[in-house]
Structures are given as structure tokens and as C-alpha cells.
Design an enzyme around this catalytic site. Structure first.
Site, PDB file in Angstrom:
ATOM      1  N   ALA A  66      25.707  34.851  23.243  1.00 42.42           N
ATOM      2  CA  ALA A  66      24.289  34.575  23.020  1.00 42.42           C
ATOM      3  C   ALA A  66      23.911  35.232  21.699  1.00 42.42           C
ATOM      4  O   ALA A  66      24.535  36.218  21.286  1.00 42.42           O
ATOM      5  CB  ALA A  66      23.474  35.173  24.155  1.00 42.42           C
ATOM      6  N   GLY A 112      28.004  34.890  26.337  1.00 37.35           N
ATOM      7  CA  GLY A 112      27.476  33.561  26.662  1.00 37.35           C
ATOM      8  C   GLY A 112      28.454  32.445  26.308  1.00 37.35           C
ATOM      9  O   GLY A 112      28.405  31.367  26.896  1.00 37.35           O
ATOM     10  N   GLU A 115      30.769  32.346  29.170  1.00 40.10           N
ATOM     11  CA  GLU A 115      29.979  31.812  30.297  1.00 40.10           C
ATOM     12  C   GLU A 115      29.805  30.299  30.160  1.00 40.10           C
ATOM     13  O   GLU A 115      29.849  29.572  31.153  1.00 40.10           O
ATOM     14  CB  GLU A 115      28.619  32.524  30.361  1.00 40.10           C
ATOM     15  CG  GLU A 115      28.768  33.984  30.786  1.00 40.10           C
ATOM     16  CD  GLU A 115      27.466  34.762  30.702  1.00 40.10           C
ATOM     17  OE1 GLU A 115      26.919  34.865  29.587  1.00 40.10           O
ATOM     18  OE2 GLU A 115      26.996  35.255  31.732  1.00 40.10           O
ATOM     19  N   GLU A 135      29.170  42.264  27.390  1.00 38.98           N
ATOM     20  CA  GLU A 135      27.742  42.617  27.466  1.00 38.98           C
ATOM     21  C   GLU A 135      27.485  44.097  27.731  1.00 38.98           C
ATOM     22  O   GLU A 135      26.533  44.661  27.203  1.00 38.98           O
ATOM     23  CB  GLU A 135      27.045  41.767  28.542  1.00 38.98           C
ATOM     24  CG  GLU A 135      26.768  40.333  28.129  1.00 38.98           C
ATOM     25  CD  GLU A 135      27.938  39.389  28.359  1.00 38.98           C
ATOM     26  OE1 GLU A 135      29.058  39.874  28.633  1.00 38.98           O
ATOM     27  OE2 GLU A 135      27.741  38.169  28.258  1.00 38.98           O
TER      28      GLU A 135
HETATM   29  N1  COA Z   1      24.930  36.909  18.032  1.00 38.82           N
HETATM   30  C1  COA Z   1      24.430  36.819  16.781  1.00 38.82           C
HETATM   31  N2  COA Z   1      25.193  36.786  15.673  1.00 38.82           N
HETATM   32  C2  COA Z   1      26.517  36.854  15.843  1.00 38.82           C
HETATM   33  C3  COA Z   1      27.114  36.942  17.122  1.00 38.82           C
HETATM   34  C4  COA Z   1      26.253  36.971  18.243  1.00 38.82           C
HETATM   35  N3  COA Z   1      26.716  37.025  19.482  1.00 38.82           N
HETATM   36  N4  COA Z   1      28.462  37.025  16.962  1.00 38.82           N
HETATM   37  C5  COA Z   1      28.694  36.950  15.639  1.00 38.82           C
HETATM   38  N5  COA Z   1      27.530  36.857  14.956  1.00 38.82           N
HETATM   39  C6  COA Z   1      27.329  36.747  13.514  1.00 38.82           C
HETATM   40  C7  COA Z   1      27.500  38.105  12.825  1.00 38.82           C
HETATM   41  O1  COA Z   1      26.295  38.852  12.916  1.00 38.82           O
HETATM   42  C8  COA Z   1      27.831  37.659  11.434  1.00 38.82           C
HETATM   43  O2  COA Z   1      26.645  37.256  10.789  1.00 38.82           O
HETATM   44  P1  COA Z   1      26.340  37.729   9.261  1.00 38.82           P
HETATM   45  O3  COA Z   1      27.484  37.181   8.467  1.00 38.82           O
HETATM   46  O4  COA Z   1      25.026  37.092   8.944  1.00 38.82           O
HETATM   47  O5  COA Z   1      26.336  39.225   9.295  1.00 38.82           O
HETATM   48  C9  COA Z   1      28.675  36.429  11.624  1.00 38.82           C
HETATM   49  O6  COA Z   1      28.351  35.957  12.937  1.00 38.82           O
HETATM   50  C10 COA Z   1      30.164  36.682  11.559  1.00 38.82           C
HETATM   51  O7  COA Z   1      30.479  37.684  12.498  1.00 38.82           O
HETATM   52  P2  COA Z   1      31.303  39.018  12.128  1.00 38.82           P
HETATM   53  O8  COA Z   1      30.961  40.057  13.138  1.00 38.82           O
HETATM   54  O9  COA Z   1      31.103  39.355  10.701  1.00 38.82           O
HETATM   55  O10 COA Z   1      32.787  38.500  12.329  1.00 38.82           O
HETATM   56  P3  COA Z   1      34.065  39.393  12.687  1.00 38.82           P
HETATM   57  O11 COA Z   1      35.244  38.504  12.505  1.00 38.82           O
HETATM   58  O12 COA Z   1      34.036  40.678  11.950  1.00 38.82           O
HETATM   59  O13 COA Z   1      33.920  39.736  14.250  1.00 38.82           O
HETATM   60  C11 COA Z   1      33.439  39.246  16.564  1.00 38.82           C
HETATM   61  C12 COA Z   1      33.979  38.722  15.206  1.00 38.82           C
HETATM   62  C13 COA Z   1      33.360  38.044  17.497  1.00 38.82           C
HETATM   63  C14 COA Z   1      34.399  40.295  17.118  1.00 38.82           C
HETATM   64  C15 COA Z   1      32.042  39.875  16.337  1.00 38.82           C
HETATM   65  O14 COA Z   1      31.241  38.938  15.635  1.00 38.82           O
HETATM   66  C16 COA Z   1      31.313  40.227  17.616  1.00 38.82           C
HETATM   67  O15 COA Z   1      31.642  41.215  18.237  1.00 38.82           O
HETATM   68  N6  COA Z   1      30.291  39.432  18.007  1.00 38.82           N
HETATM   69  C17 COA Z   1      29.456  39.726  19.122  1.00 38.82           C
HETATM   70  C18 COA Z   1      30.185  39.439  20.415  1.00 38.82           C
HETATM   71  C19 COA Z   1      29.296  39.781  21.600  1.00 38.82           C
HETATM   72  O16 COA Z   1      28.998  40.920  21.877  1.00 38.82           O
HETATM   73  N7  COA Z   1      28.914  38.729  22.335  1.00 38.82           N
HETATM   74  C20 COA Z   1      28.111  38.880  23.511  1.00 38.82           C
HETATM   75  C21 COA Z   1      26.679  38.694  23.223  1.00 38.82           C
HETATM   76  S1  COA Z   1      25.723  38.863  24.690  1.00 38.82           S
END
Ligand code: COA
Length: 259
Positions: A66, A112, A115, A135
């Protein structure tokens, strides 16, 4: 219908929905959830579409969760509303569609995103995919059905471990624990999913939707799945597809289902 955050592509009896926010790793914001809900409804109402494939744009992510930026400042009531509306509009809706939905998990499927993959009828993953429900690392729990569907798919103990640790598992581990049915290379993912979809398309859509209702019934509170199966089984006998399928078998020909 034109969408900003998703792409919908129809090919013969198949439809592919691609979540298309690659710069945000296809994170599910409110607009994307609304568009997905509308697209699924439109495809469900289209009798020519027999299978829907759901995937993410780019090589990195199916859906990374999400959109955290949208809910970071929510109140308790807003949080509750986010989960309830999302579940009703999209996650429960997809699970109960009568058109089969296959998730082609092409990369990160987190929060999400996992999910969403889990509410699809089944999942195929590419070998680079990573899946998890992180989460609790954000101080919240899965709110789009993850605490319910993950134990159904992988068992209670494994679900507890995945949710409590907030860790990610590989595609190979996901297959071993039943979260995905098959793992392919990223290049072959969509063609493998289309091949599976092709097998589904040749069968009776009417019977397939009855099977979805019967299988889902076993996970509904207060519903006896065996009774639902008996009812759905009986209803099949009144369909043209049943007549076509059994007649073709007895005549040693191939059935041509009109649904
Ligand atoms: N919500 C909002 N933005 C998200 C996102 C999320 N769940 N997951 C990734 N993004 C965005 C990042 O903020 C980033 O945006 P920016 O370039 O404007 O800063 C872009 O997507 C790329 O993500 P980034 O984190 O730079 O890539 P990465 O390869 O370093 O890491 C992940 C990849 C998936 C490990 C990392 O993005 C992450 O942990 N995301 C969140 C996962 C999460 O907790 N999901 C559950 C949400 S309830």
C-alpha cells in the site's frame, strides 16, 4: 475506460491488468485501488473474457505494498476505513469474482502487494520475486486480508513467522510453502501464465465459477462448504455447458462451451 495507474489489455479470451506505477514500485494508492476495482468489474461483466491475469509493470515489482505516503498520518478511524473500503472494493471482490484471476508475480510482492496476489485465485511467480508482509516493521498489521489469507495458503505457523518477522521469502520458498503454484524465469512468466490460462479457457466458465464459489465457501464463517458444493453441483445439471460437456464426451468429440 481510460486509466492513469493501470493498463488493461485484451487478447482473445484473456485480459491482462498491469499495475503501472513502476517509479513507485507499483505501490497501491487510493486511485490505483479504485481503478483496479473498476477494471475488474468491467472485465467480469464482459462475457468474452474467460481469465484475467494481474501483473506489475517493470522488472522490479509486482506491487511493493500500500502507498505508505498516503496513510502515514491517518487516525484510528481513517485506518479502519482504509482497510474496510479496500477489502470491500478490491480484495474481497477479486476473491469472489466468477472469472478466474491469476497473479503473475514479477518481482516484489510486499504488504498490500502480497495481499493482492493472495486474493487472486492462484499465483505464479518469477524467480526474482520476493514476498512478505512487512507491516509490523511500520507499526501496523496487514489490513487487506493478509492475516486471514496467508494462514489459509501457508498454514498458521508459517504465517505467524512471516508476519512477526516482517521478512521476505524467495519465489522458491514461496513455492515450497504453497504461496505460489509455479516459479519461472521473469522472461517466461507471462507466457507460462497464458499457457495455464489457455487450459482454463477451454473448459466450462459456468462450471468454473461454480467451483470458485464452492471452494471459497470453505473459508466463509458459518457456511458449510460441503452443502454449497452439493447445491452448486446440482445447479450444473441445469446448464447448457453440462449438456455440451457430457454429450461431447459420450460422442467422443471435443466440447464447445458457449457458457
Ligand atoms: N509506498 C510508497 N512508496 C513506495 C512503496 C510503498 N509501499 N514502496 C516503494 N515506494 C517508492 C519509494 O519511496 C521510492 O520512491 P522515490 O524514488 O520517490 O523515493 C520508489 O518507490 C523506489 O523504492 P526504493 O525504496 O528506492 O527501492 P529499493 O530497491 O531501494 O527498495 C523495497 C525496494 C521494496 C525493499 C522498498 O521500496 C520497500 O521496502 N518498500 C516498502 C515495502 C513495504 O513496507 N510495504 C508494505 C506497505 S504496508
Amino acid at each position: 475506460m481510460n486509466f492513469e495507474n493501470i493498463l488493461v489489455h485484451r487478447k482473445n479470451n484473456l485480459a491482462q491488468i498491469t499495475i503501472n506505477r513502476p517509479k513507485k514500485l507499483n505501490a497501491l494508492n487510493k486511485a490505483t485501488i479504485n481503478e483496479l476495482s473498476l477494471a475488474f468489474k468491467e472485465l467480469e461483466d464482459d462475457n468474452s473474457i474467460k481469465v484475467i491475469i494481474l501483473t506489475g509493470s517493470g522488472e522490479k515489482a509486482f506491487v511493493a505494498g500500500a502507498d505508505i505516503s498516503e496513510f502515514a498520518h491517518f487516525t484510528v478511524d481513517e485506518g479502519r476505513g482504509l482497510a474496510r473500503i479496500g477489502q470491500e472494493l478490491l480484495f474481497d471482490y477479486v476473491e469472489n469474482l466468477s472469472t478466474p484471476v491469476i497473479a503473475a508475480v514479477n518481482g516484489f510482492a510486499l504488504g498490500g502487494g502480497l495481499e493482492l496476489a493472495m486474493c487472486c485465485h492462484f499465483r505464479v511467480a518469477s524467480d526474482n520475486a520476493k514476498m512478505g508482509l512487512p507491516e509490523v516493521s511500520l507499526g501496523v498489521i496487514p489490513g487487506y486480508g493478509g492475516t486471514q489469507r496467508l494462514p489459509q495458503l501457508v498454514g498458521k505457523g508459517k504465517a505467524m513467522e512471516m508476519i512477526m518477522s516482517a521478512g521476505m521469502i524467495s519465489a522458491k520458498e514461496a513455492k515450497e510453502c504453497g504461496l505460489v503454484n509455479q516459479v519461472t524465469t521473469q522472461e517466461e512468466l507471462l507466457s507460462v501464465v497464458e499457457k495455464i490460462a489457455g487450459k482454463i479457457v477451454s473448459n466450462s466458465s459456468v462450471a468454473i465459477s461454480a467451483a470458485i464459489r464452492a471452494i471459497n465457501a470453505s473459508f466463509e464463517d458459518g457456511v458449510n462448504g460441503f452443502d454449497v458444493e452439493i447445491e452448486e453441483f446440482g445447479e450444473c445439471f441445469g446448464t447448457k455447458d453440462f449438456n455440451e460437456g457430457t454429450t461431447a464426451f459420450l460422442n467422443k468429440t471435443k466440447p464447445s462451451f458457449r457458457n
